[in-house]
Design a protein around this motif. Structure first.
Motif, mmCIF file in Angstrom:
data_model
loop_
_atom_site.group_PDB
_atom_site.id
_atom_site.type_symbol
_atom_site.label_atom_id
_atom_site.label_comp_id
_atom_site.label_asym_id
_atom_site.label_seq_id
_atom_site.Cartn_x
_atom_site.Cartn_y
_atom_site.Cartn_z
ATOM 1 N N ALA A 249 -2.677 14.702 -5.997
ATOM 2 C CA ALA A 249 -3.160 13.190 -5.540
ATOM 3 C C ALA A 249 -4.489 12.790 -6.211
ATOM 4 O O ALA A 249 -4.336 11.826 -6.609
ATOM 5 C CB ALA A 249 -3.244 13.264 -4.060
ATOM 6 N N MET A 250 -5.289 13.831 -6.379
ATOM 7 C CA MET A 250 -6.439 13.429 -6.841
ATOM 8 C C MET A 250 -6.405 13.128 -8.528
ATOM 9 O O MET A 250 -6.908 12.208 -9.239
ATOM 10 C CB MET A 250 -7.727 14.516 -6.889
ATOM 11 N N GLY A 251 -5.486 13.867 -9.101
ATOM 12 C CA GLY A 251 -5.092 13.654 -10.462
ATOM 13 C C GLY A 251 -4.280 12.414 -10.732
ATOM 14 O O GLY A 251 -4.775 11.677 -11.753
ATOM 15 N N ALA A 252 -3.445 11.970 -10.150
ATOM 16 C CA ALA A 252 -2.908 10.747 -10.117
ATOM 17 C C ALA A 252 -3.799 9.508 -9.899
ATOM 18 O O ALA A 252 -3.954 8.540 -10.550
ATOM 19 C CB ALA A 252 -1.660 10.643 -9.063
ATOM 20 N N ALA A 253 -4.733 9.537 -8.735
ATOM 21 C CA ALA A 253 -5.878 8.735 -8.632
ATOM 22 C C ALA A 253 -6.683 8.647 -9.764
ATOM 23 O O ALA A 253 -6.979 7.526 -10.491
ATOM 24 C CB ALA A 253 -6.689 8.986 -7.533
ATOM 25 N N PHE A 254 -6.984 9.595 -10.543
ATOM 26 C CA PHE A 254 -7.990 9.535 -11.736
ATOM 27 C C PHE A 254 -6.996 8.936 -12.754
ATOM 28 O O PHE A 254 -7.797 7.892 -13.367
ATOM 29 C CB PHE A 254 -8.171 10.959 -12.222
ATOM 30 N N LEU B 76 1.113 -1.307 -0.001
ATOM 31 C CA LEU B 76 0.094 -0.019 0.162
ATOM 32 C C LEU B 76 0.844 1.207 -0.029
ATOM 33 O O LEU B 76 1.791 1.330 0.715
ATOM 34 C CB LEU B 76 -0.808 -0.135 1.347
ATOM 35 N N VAL B 77 0.767 2.287 -0.882
ATOM 36 C CA VAL B 77 1.340 3.426 -0.986
ATOM 37 C C VAL B 77 0.416 4.326 -0.105
ATOM 38 O O VAL B 77 -0.412 4.835 -0.424
ATOM 39 C CB VAL B 77 1.398 4.031 -2.244
ATOM 40 N N PHE B 78 1.155 4.682 1.139
ATOM 41 C CA PHE B 78 0.548 5.534 2.168
ATOM 42 C C PHE B 78 1.111 6.734 2.180
ATOM 43 O O PHE B 78 2.231 6.822 2.508
ATOM 44 C CB PHE B 78 0.557 4.706 3.464
ATOM 45 N N ASN B 79 0.577 8.050 2.021
ATOM 46 C CA ASN B 79 0.941 9.153 1.919
ATOM 47 C C ASN B 79 2.343 9.201 1.174
ATOM 48 O O ASN B 79 3.530 9.936 1.484
ATOM 49 C CB ASN B 79 1.382 9.625 3.314
ATOM 50 N N ARG C 33 -2.268 -5.738 -7.523
ATOM 51 C CA ARG C 33 -2.561 -4.399 -7.554
ATOM 52 C C ARG C 33 -2.151 -3.609 -6.084
ATOM 53 O O ARG C 33 -2.149 -4.351 -5.109
ATOM 54 C CB ARG C 33 -4.271 -4.348 -7.440
ATOM 55 N N ARG C 34 -1.814 -2.494 -6.192
ATOM 56 C CA ARG C 34 -1.197 -1.556 -5.398
ATOM 57 C C ARG C 34 -1.950 -0.283 -5.155
ATOM 58 O O ARG C 34 -2.360 0.479 -5.923
ATOM 59 C CB ARG C 34 0.142 -1.274 -5.738
ATOM 60 N N ILE C 35 -2.608 -0.212 -4.314
ATOM 61 C CA ILE C 35 -3.536 0.690 -3.786
ATOM 62 C C ILE C 35 -2.663 1.913 -3.231
ATOM 63 O O ILE C 35 -1.573 1.872 -2.328
ATOM 64 C CB ILE C 35 -4.522 0.528 -2.645
ATOM 65 N N HIS C 36 -3.030 3.017 -3.727
ATOM 66 C CA HIS C 36 -2.390 4.516 -3.201
ATOM 67 C C HIS C 36 -3.441 5.384 -2.307
ATOM 68 O O HIS C 36 -4.652 5.563 -2.805
ATOM 69 C CB HIS C 36 -2.139 5.275 -4.293
ATOM 70 N N ILE C 37 -3.079 5.623 -1.262
ATOM 71 C CA ILE C 37 -3.901 6.347 -0.105
ATOM 72 C C ILE C 37 -3.197 7.470 0.208
ATOM 73 O O ILE C 37 -1.863 7.510 0.783
ATOM 74 C CB ILE C 37 -4.398 5.545 0.890
ATOM 75 N N ASN C 38 -3.694 8.768 0.115
ATOM 76 C CA ASN C 38 -3.295 9.956 0.726
ATOM 77 C C ASN C 38 -4.214 10.753 1.706
ATOM 78 O O ASN C 38 -5.319 10.759 1.046
ATOM 79 C CB ASN C 38 -2.612 10.776 -0.467
ATOM 80 N N ARG C 39 -3.788 10.990 2.812
ATOM 81 C CA ARG C 39 -4.643 11.581 3.756
ATOM 82 C C ARG C 39 -4.278 13.054 4.098
ATOM 83 O O ARG C 39 -3.053 13.345 4.548
ATOM 84 C CB ARG C 39 -4.852 10.759 5.108
ATOM 85 N N TYR C 40 -5.195 13.795 4.179
ATOM 86 C CA TYR C 40 -4.939 15.485 4.822
ATOM 87 C C TYR C 40 -5.862 15.838 5.680
ATOM 88 O O TYR C 40 -7.161 15.448 5.559
ATOM 89 C CB TYR C 40 -5.252 16.120 3.360
#
Length: 272
Positions: free
Chosen positions: A247-252, A24-27, A102-109
């Protein structure tokens, strides 16, 4: 060993070591599975994390009271949990697969939620800026009665989740008696703030205000009706919201790349 024997041996080795650790890619930091859950655990306090059998876990800290702190790589949640509910994960472990392939990316703000407003169109900087201006102006008029809601905005490859971090005031710093704990459990007062989730396929536009980059907003579309809403936030410490837009653009990009691979698999296309 001839070539055929070697291929057979390699195939058996792959089957033997076929358990792949979840990642998991976390922040922006890659977290790899170190443990797996062997007993389910339901949190009773705000800092605890829910566990289900088979969940991949990254353990960050092992405390002296035999509790661990870490991240659930399946849900993206972080918190503490009893150490005896998990076991170390190894390649020889007879456990179900992790999040293979599958590798999930998560960023928290940490942000403050200012409000939402209906908008006439699903995208556009002008639409976004006018919506932000209306929400900010309305919020300033009711700032004392209704202060902004502190929350965590979680941007992942699946969608956007807003976790309300508003907490009721603590009555006493002392530890609760057993009867008090039972009353809290039955009344549900121990639960965290409300969660709001928006699937990435329903998010149509996002950005920060060009005159004040600490304001961030994104537009969502109604699942069935032709209606759109803009949700407005401000960063907690007044920093720029540009990393959130990135982060939103990369998730898209990851979301639609996977969607195209699924709907138009290249291995099923044949040229005559």
């Amino acid at each position: 060993m001839n070539r055929k024997q070697k291929e057979t041996a390699d195939s058996s080795d792959e089957e033997k070591t076929g358990f792949h650790p979840a990642t998991l890619v976390f922040n922006g930091v890659l977290k790899q599975q170190s443990h797996k859950v062997i007993y389910s655990f339901f949190p009773r306090h705000e800092d605890e994390m829910k566990l289900e059998v088979g969940d991949p876990i990254y353990v960050d800290t092992k405390c002296e009271d035999l509790w661990y702190e870490g991240i659930n790589l399946k849900t993206g949640d972080e918190g503490c949990f009893p150490g005896q509910y998990v076991t170390e994960y190894t390649g020889d472990s007879e456990a179900p697969f992790g999040l293979k392939g599958r590798r999930i990316h998560i960023n928290r703000y940490h942000v403050k939620f200012l409000g939402s407003i209906e908008v006439p169109f699903h995208k556009g900087n002008d639409i976004l800026c006018r919506a932000m201006q209306k929400v900010v102006t309305a919020r300033r008029m009711t700032l004392e009665l209704h202060p902004p809601t502190p929350c965590i905005l979680e941007i992942s490859d699946n969608g956007v989740k807003m976790v309300d971090k508003t907490k009721p005031p603590k009555i006493s710093p002392k530890k609760d008696s057993m009867m008090k704990k039972v009353e809290k459990l039955l009344s549900g007062r121990h639960n965290k703030g409300h969660n709001y989730y928006f699937s990435l396929k329903n998010v149509s536009f996002c950005g920060f205000h060009p005159a004040s980059s600490r304001y961030f907003a994104f537009i969502t579309k109604h699942p069935t009706d032709r209606r759109f809403a803009c949700h407005v936030f401000v960063t907690e410490a007044g920093e720029s919201a540009k990393p959130m837009v990135e982060a939103m653009g990369a998730a898209f990009r990851r979301f639609y790349s996977e969607f195209l691979d699924f709907t138009n698999p290249t291995e099923d296309i044949y040229m005559e």
